[in-house]
Design an enzyme around this catalytic site. Sequence first.
Site, PDB file in Angstrom:
ATOM      1  NE  ARG A 126      -2.448  -1.084   3.564  1.00 42.80           N
ATOM      2  CZ  ARG A 126      -2.680  -2.154   4.304  1.00 42.80           C
ATOM      3  NH1 ARG A 126      -3.482  -3.102   3.837  1.00 42.80           N
ATOM      4  NH2 ARG A 126      -2.140  -2.295   5.499  1.00 42.80           N
ATOM      5  CG  ASP A 152       1.428   6.425   3.178  1.00 42.23           C
ATOM      6  OD1 ASP A 152       0.533   5.606   3.440  1.00 42.23           O
ATOM      7  OD2 ASP A 152       2.470   6.529   3.842  1.00 42.23           O
ATOM      8  NE  ARG A 186       6.386  10.846   3.635  1.00 40.02           N
ATOM      9  CZ  ARG A 186       5.165  11.253   3.977  1.00 40.02           C
ATOM     10  NH1 ARG A 186       4.134  10.430   3.890  1.00 40.02           N
ATOM     11  NH2 ARG A 186       4.992  12.492   4.424  1.00 40.02           N
TER      12      ARG A 186
END
Length: 270
Positions: A49, A51, A200
């Site tokens: 998945r 973001d 990130r």
Amino acid sequence: MRLALGVRYNGQAYEGWQSQLSGRTVQDKLETALGKLAGKRISTLCAGRTDTGVHALMQVVHFDTEVERELVSWVRGTNRFLPSDIAVQWAHPVPDAFHCRANAVARRYLYVLSQSPVRPSLDSGRVGWSMYPLDGNAMRAAAALLIGSHDFTSFRASSCQARSPVKEMRRIVITRHGEGERCRWHFEFEADAFLHHMIRNLMGCLVRIGRGDEKPEWMLTVLEARSRMAAAPTFSPDGLYFVGPLYDAKWGLPAEATLQPGGGPYDGSP
């Protein structure tokens, strides 16, 4: 019949991969297109998945269907009903035992960072940005400390649902493209799996080290702290690309999705 698809998308316009009530997700758009082609609802599962604002060079999905179509029709027919920033790259039949998420033996991400005195414009949303010059050797030294199996709690979002924070980082490659104060940096990551916001959060720390605000050894201090509070703020999603998962050759998927001896292939630049 179970089918696997390779899907590429620009994530700027979407609220991530996973279906939402708003309908503004990549999964919603893909399932709508597949449903129009098949004439009935199709539900998909994905390998990883992504973001809001994150892109994919090769998202792998699978689904079950009784509808028979030529493989080329699953590609071109589905693309006919997709928005221009999402496109199926290939379709391949797989055994019923195949699961795009559970059977992935590695996952790969790429972060593209623009180093420039001024913010991006034409490529806004497709690259991250640092207005300060970065030290590649310092960032590579810090990245080397992350290789191997570690508890990555310090780089894990509070909303992460992974059962364990222990992941095996297998490869980090940092390359500079261009000279002078304006250039691009590519950060390639490969691991058995990643935690929510892990890349990130790692990027936030690497950029801080690259700017000279911290020494490379600080990365080890953050890692061993096992606390999100020890790390740098979460970096922008703009330059993050899910390069894709890798699978054992027994599943017969295209070469770009198959683990090769000595590591998996890297699918170029976005």
